[in-house]
Design an enzyme around this catalytic site. Structure first.
Site, mmCIF file in Angstrom:
data_model
loop_
_atom_site.group_PDB
_atom_site.id
_atom_site.type_symbol
_atom_site.label_atom_id
_atom_site.label_comp_id
_atom_site.label_asym_id
_atom_site.label_seq_id
_atom_site.Cartn_x
_atom_site.Cartn_y
_atom_site.Cartn_z
ATOM 1 N N TYR A 155 0.827 -1.211 0.000
ATOM 2 C CA TYR A 155 0.000 0.000 0.000
ATOM 3 C C TYR A 155 0.862 1.262 0.000
ATOM 4 O O TYR A 155 0.607 2.204 -0.752
ATOM 5 C CB TYR A 155 -0.909 -0.043 1.224
ATOM 6 C CG TYR A 155 -1.974 1.026 1.286
ATOM 7 C CD1 TYR A 155 -3.059 1.000 0.411
ATOM 8 C CD2 TYR A 155 -1.924 2.025 2.256
ATOM 9 C CE1 TYR A 155 -4.060 1.963 0.499
ATOM 10 C CE2 TYR A 155 -2.913 2.983 2.349
ATOM 11 C CZ TYR A 155 -3.978 2.958 1.464
ATOM 12 O OH TYR A 155 -4.970 3.910 1.547
ATOM 13 N N LYS A 159 0.917 4.124 -2.886
ATOM 14 C CA LYS A 159 0.541 5.503 -2.599
ATOM 15 C C LYS A 159 1.715 6.464 -2.802
ATOM 16 O O LYS A 159 1.515 7.621 -3.183
ATOM 17 C CB LYS A 159 0.001 5.605 -1.175
ATOM 18 C CG LYS A 159 -1.314 4.859 -0.958
ATOM 19 C CD LYS A 159 -2.408 5.325 -1.909
ATOM 20 C CE LYS A 159 -3.755 4.721 -1.567
ATOM 21 N NZ LYS A 159 -4.819 5.169 -2.490
#
Length: 247
Positions: A155, A159
């Protein structure tokens, strides 16, 4: 300061619930035509917003699939008899958390595909329409996790990649009156964060300058501003909505 814009078209990915739903609602309340795309519940989400008197359509969308993204954009334009997209909110996202030594290739791939490839797939579908119209707002939903967070190698990588994507596109597209910005929410009250164990939630709350969990409205309000003409000189920025939280 008025943020109302009549007849502009905004696309919101992952718009059937959570932050995306609230973004769609607030854009609709300010006069935008809104198309929400999601892998499920898109009909229910759109119908709920239409009952509030908003001009919203809900369409199926898998942001990891190029053809699904192309169809979503085509059908959105058709639904509102438009030839261009004014605002794209790349909001769709997933988590598959685990320590890196235990992380499967499938969980790595899936998170990267949804959170990073998804933004690429959607932006490619709309950017030429924005260039032709001489106007556009691209808003990418990153996360405070882009700075790194234990258990979120996939993640965080996605991001962080989204921020590099944002800054590069801002340099390439500014000449066409297209702004590209990223929002990095902290701990926001969504179905995703409600699954976090209570002890973990308490630790987060202890590190906030503003001692409450953020709301989807806190994030959506910033989206509305960045979509507006008043934000026409803001681009390439990463803006946190964190209540003062730092990892």
């Amino acid at each position: 300061m008025s943020l109302r814009h009549e007849r502009r078209l905004a696309l919101v990915t992952g718009g059937a619930r959570g932050i995306g739903y609230t973004i769609a609602q607030m854009l609709g309340e300010r006069g935008y035509n809104v198309a929400i795309g999601d892998v499920r519940n898109y009909d229910e989400g759109a119908e709920s917003l239409r009952r509030k008197g908003l001009n919203v359509v809900g369409l199926p969308l898998d942001v990891t699939d190029w053809d699904s993204c192309a169809t979503f954009v085509t059908e959105s334009l058709k639904a509102f008899n438009s030839d261009h997209v004014d605002v794209l909110v790349n909001n769709a996202g997933v988590i598959r958390d685990s320590l890196f030594v235990k992380m499967s290739k499938e969980d790595w791939d899936f998170v990267i595909k949804v959170n990073l490839y998804g933004a690429f797939n959607m932006t490619k579908q709309v950017v030429e329409t924005m260039i032709r119209s001489g106007h556009g707002r691209i808003i990418n939903m990153s996360s405070l996790s882009w700075t790194g967070n234990i258990g979120q190698a996939n993640y965080s990588a996605a991001k962080a990649g989204l921020i590099g994507f944002t800054k590069t596109l801002s340099k390439e597209l500014g000449r066409y009156n297209i702004t590209v910005n990223a929002i990095a929410p902290g701990f926001i009250d969504t179905p995703m964060t409600r699954s976090v164990p209570e002890k973990v939630r308490e630790k987060f709350l202890q590190r906030l300058s503003i001692p409450r969990v953020g709301t989807p409205e806190d994030v959506a309000g910033l989206v509305v501003f960045l979509a507006s003409d008043e934000a026409s000189y803001i681009t390439g920025e990463v803006i946190g909505v964190t209540g003062g939280l730092t990892f």
